[in-house]
Design an enzyme around this catalytic site. Structure first.
Site, PDB file in Angstrom:
ATOM      1  N   TYR A  13      54.940  40.637  32.702  1.00  0.00           N
ATOM      2  CA  TYR A  13      54.709  41.278  31.348  1.00  0.00           C
ATOM      3  C   TYR A  13      54.415  40.122  30.311  1.00  0.00           C
ATOM      4  O   TYR A  13      53.423  40.222  29.464  1.00  0.00           O
ATOM      5  CB  TYR A  13      55.942  42.073  30.746  1.00  0.00           C
ATOM      6  CG  TYR A  13      56.136  43.411  31.288  1.00  0.00           C
ATOM      7  CD1 TYR A  13      55.530  43.873  32.263  1.00  0.00           C
ATOM      8  CD2 TYR A  13      57.493  44.045  30.942  1.00  0.00           C
ATOM      9  CE1 TYR A  13      55.765  45.111  32.986  1.00  0.00           C
ATOM     10  CE2 TYR A  13      57.919  45.143  31.463  1.00  0.00           C
ATOM     11  CZ  TYR A  13      57.050  45.795  32.474  1.00  0.00           C
ATOM     12  OH  TYR A  13      57.502  46.999  32.850  1.00  0.00           O
ATOM     13  N   GLY A  14      54.678  39.014  30.501  1.00  0.00           N
ATOM     14  CA  GLY A  14      54.762  37.938  29.434  1.00  0.00           C
ATOM     15  C   GLY A  14      53.267  37.678  29.046  1.00  0.00           C
ATOM     16  O   GLY A  14      53.147  37.612  27.864  1.00  0.00           O
ATOM     17  N   CYS A  70      64.733  43.299  29.650  1.00  0.00           N
ATOM     18  CA  CYS A  70      63.691  42.380  29.622  1.00  0.00           C
ATOM     19  C   CYS A  70      63.454  42.031  28.120  1.00  0.00           C
ATOM     20  O   CYS A  70      63.176  42.929  27.362  1.00  0.00           O
ATOM     21  CB  CYS A  70      62.602  43.316  29.898  1.00  0.00           C
ATOM     22  SG  CYS A  70      60.950  42.560  29.887  1.00  0.00           S
ATOM     23  N   ASN A  71      63.440  40.759  27.884  1.00  0.00           N
ATOM     24  CA  ASN A  71      63.197  40.383  26.414  1.00  0.00           C
ATOM     25  C   ASN A  71      61.801  40.662  25.976  1.00  0.00           C
ATOM     26  O   ASN A  71      61.516  41.062  24.794  1.00  0.00           O
ATOM     27  CB  ASN A  71      63.455  38.618  26.333  1.00  0.00           C
ATOM     28  CG  ASN A  71      64.777  38.475  26.400  1.00  0.00           C
ATOM     29  OD1 ASN A  71      65.301  38.349  27.593  1.00  0.00           O
ATOM     30  ND2 ASN A  71      65.417  38.194  25.249  1.00  0.00           N
ATOM     31  N   THR A  72      60.862  40.468  26.860  1.00  0.00           N
ATOM     32  CA  THR A  72      59.300  40.939  26.581  1.00  0.00           C
ATOM     33  C   THR A  72      59.102  42.458  26.049  1.00  0.00           C
ATOM     34  O   THR A  72      58.692  42.570  24.980  1.00  0.00           O
ATOM     35  CB  THR A  72      58.407  40.679  27.835  1.00  0.00           C
ATOM     36  OG1 THR A  72      58.817  39.105  28.188  1.00  0.00           O
ATOM     37  CG2 THR A  72      57.023  40.565  27.335  1.00  0.00           C
ATOM     38  N   CYS A 129      64.685  35.263  28.512  1.00  0.00           N
ATOM     39  CA  CYS A 129      64.077  35.983  29.638  1.00  0.00           C
ATOM     40  C   CYS A 129      64.888  36.174  30.805  1.00  0.00           C
ATOM     41  O   CYS A 129      65.655  35.205  31.083  1.00  0.00           O
ATOM     42  CB  CYS A 129      62.744  35.267  30.021  1.00  0.00           C
ATOM     43  SG  CYS A 129      62.062  35.991  31.480  1.00  0.00           S
ATOM     44  N   THR A 130      65.039  37.597  31.005  1.00  0.00           N
ATOM     45  CA  THR A 130      66.266  37.952  31.938  1.00  0.00           C
ATOM     46  C   THR A 130      65.958  37.208  33.322  1.00  0.00           C
ATOM     47  O   THR A 130      67.024  37.060  34.143  1.00  0.00           O
ATOM     48  CB  THR A 130      66.486  39.079  31.925  1.00  0.00           C
ATOM     49  OG1 THR A 130      65.000  39.930  32.454  1.00  0.00           O
ATOM     50  CG2 THR A 130      66.767  39.978  30.766  1.00  0.00           C
ATOM     51  N   HIS A 131      64.776  36.825  33.765  1.00  0.00           N
ATOM     52  CA  HIS A 131      64.652  36.304  35.102  1.00  0.00           C
ATOM     53  C   HIS A 131      65.451  35.114  35.181  1.00  0.00           C
ATOM     54  O   HIS A 131      65.821  34.277  35.894  1.00  0.00           O
ATOM     55  CB  HIS A 131      62.891  35.791  35.219  1.00  0.00           C
ATOM     56  CG  HIS A 131      62.277  37.089  35.824  1.00  0.00           C
ATOM     57  ND1 HIS A 131      62.054  38.096  34.859  1.00  0.00           N
ATOM     58  CD2 HIS A 131      61.773  37.453  36.916  1.00  0.00           C
ATOM     59  CE1 HIS A 131      61.372  39.047  35.601  1.00  0.00           C
ATOM     60  NE2 HIS A 131      61.328  38.673  37.033  1.00  0.00           N
ATOM     61  N   ASP A 191      63.037  46.646  34.024  1.00  0.00           N
ATOM     62  CA  ASP A 191      62.576  45.012  33.664  1.00  0.00           C
ATOM     63  C   ASP A 191      61.204  45.204  34.380  1.00  0.00           C
ATOM     64  O   ASP A 191      60.784  46.230  35.203  1.00  0.00           O
ATOM     65  CB  ASP A 191      63.282  44.144  34.315  1.00  0.00           C
ATOM     66  CG  ASP A 191      62.981  42.631  33.994  1.00  0.00           C
ATOM     67  OD1 ASP A 191      62.248  42.473  33.067  1.00  0.00           O
ATOM     68  OD2 ASP A 191      62.957  41.895  34.926  1.00  0.00           O
ATOM     69  N   SER A 192      60.294  43.961  34.215  1.00  0.00           N
ATOM     70  CA  SER A 192      59.029  43.995  34.875  1.00  0.00           C
ATOM     71  C   SER A 192      59.330  43.789  36.224  1.00  0.00           C
ATOM     72  O   SER A 192      58.473  44.002  37.149  1.00  0.00           O
ATOM     73  CB  SER A 192      58.333  42.776  34.235  1.00  0.00           C
ATOM     74  OG  SER A 192      59.033  41.557  34.420  1.00  0.00           O
ATOM     75  N   GLU A 244      60.755  35.764  40.550  1.00  0.00           N
ATOM     76  CA  GLU A 244      59.955  36.936  41.276  1.00  0.00           C
ATOM     77  C   GLU A 244      59.889  36.801  42.855  1.00  0.00           C
ATOM     78  O   GLU A 244      59.787  37.766  43.484  1.00  0.00           O
ATOM     79  CB  GLU A 244      58.601  37.260  40.390  1.00  0.00           C
ATOM     80  CG  GLU A 244      58.317  38.748  40.508  1.00  0.00           C
ATOM     81  CD  GLU A 244      59.335  39.877  40.120  1.00  0.00           C
ATOM     82  OE1 GLU A 244      59.718  40.803  40.571  1.00  0.00           O
ATOM     83  OE2 GLU A 244      60.231  39.579  39.171  1.00  0.00           O
TER      84      GLU A 244
END
Ligand code: DGL
Length: 256
Positions: free
Chosen positions: A38-39, A69-71, A180-182, A6-7, A148
């Site tokens: 990344y978004g 990560c969806n992005t 979004c995984t976050h 992921d980012s 984050e």
């Protein structure tokens, strides 16, 4: 071994679930915190990053890749699958299908990054599974920043989450898709802010089950290695605090 990336720390929500469902699997997680978020990046940029990370994970022995990560999934799932066609690649797509099945009002909200909404994947998911429902799409870059930085509860988080959730509720959305995984780490605040009429869909359990189904050689040592492209110490601390993930192994360096 299963390679997950992921980012940043969002993908730990997926990693945590994979560990729960596959306690013996050997896992390597890369948080690309040097290039997060990344978004706001272009899809081309994220695609190039994802291919580089995919190569790094495969070089270290990953026999399954999980794009947590969806992005990155929106930008690179197809290219990853064609570049690494010898291994299964599990990606994220916004859970519009279960949301459409659960909505009573006929309106669902999807919270994700701007890049995820720009990708063809989102358009295709909505046209395949969102017929007959109205989709309220909201980009929430400030939610990524909060998570984050390790903030997932408290007055500032509640204030930041409230705007988009209240807007979606005002539009009659009764299901919220965490695209979004976050955002999995914000699920309790989102549910509380949306009130009892809001169903929150966290895709982590389904993604972990899919990983368990397709991973040909997940390993049997239950080992875990967390790698950050920015600050491994901070990643380890956040992983323990937020996802209850304790890293038994010394991290490797990325890139190296
Ligand atoms: N966790 C990410 C996602 O699922 C990326 C968020 C970001 O880096 O902007 O989309």
């Amino acid at each position: 071994m299963i390679g997950v990336f992921d980012s940043g720390i969002g993908g730990l929500s997926i990693l945590r679930e994979i560990r729960r469902q596959m306690p013996d699997a050997d896992l390597l997680y890369l948080a690309d915190q040097a290039r997060a978020p990344y978004g706001p990046r272009s899809l081309e940029e994220v695609e190039a990053i994802a291919l580089e990370i995919g190569g790094w994970l495969v070089d270290r022995g990953a026999t399954t890749l999980v794009v947590a990560c969806n992005t990155a999934s929106a930008a690179a799932l197809e290219s990853l699958r064609s570049r690494f066609d010898q291994i299964p690649i599990v990606g994220m797509e916004p859970a519009v299908k279960p949301a459409a099945a659960q909505t009573a009002s006929g309106v669902i909200a999807v919270f994700a990054t701007a890049a995820t909404f720009q990708g063809r994947l989102f358009e295709s998911v909505v046209s395949r599974h969102g017929t007959g429902v109205r989709v309220v799409a909201r980009a929430c870059p400030e939610w990524v920043e909060l998570v984050e930085s390790g903030s997932v509860a408290g007055p500032e988080v509640e204030r930041t989450v409230k705007g988009p959730v209240s807007e979606a509720r005002a539009e009659m959305a009764d299901v919220a898709v965490l695209g979004c995984t976050h955002f999995s780490f914000l699920a309790p605040v989102i549910a509380q802010t949306g009130g009892p009429g809001l169903v929150v869909i966290d895709p982590a359990p389904a993604v972990a089950s899919q990983t368990a189904r397709v991973a040909p050689d997940p390993g049997d040592g239950g080992s875990l290695r967390l790698v950050s492209s920015a600050d491994p110490g901070r990643l380890t601390a956040l992983a323990a605090e937020m996802a209850g993930v304790i890293t038994p192994l010394e991290p490797w360096e990325y890139p190296s």
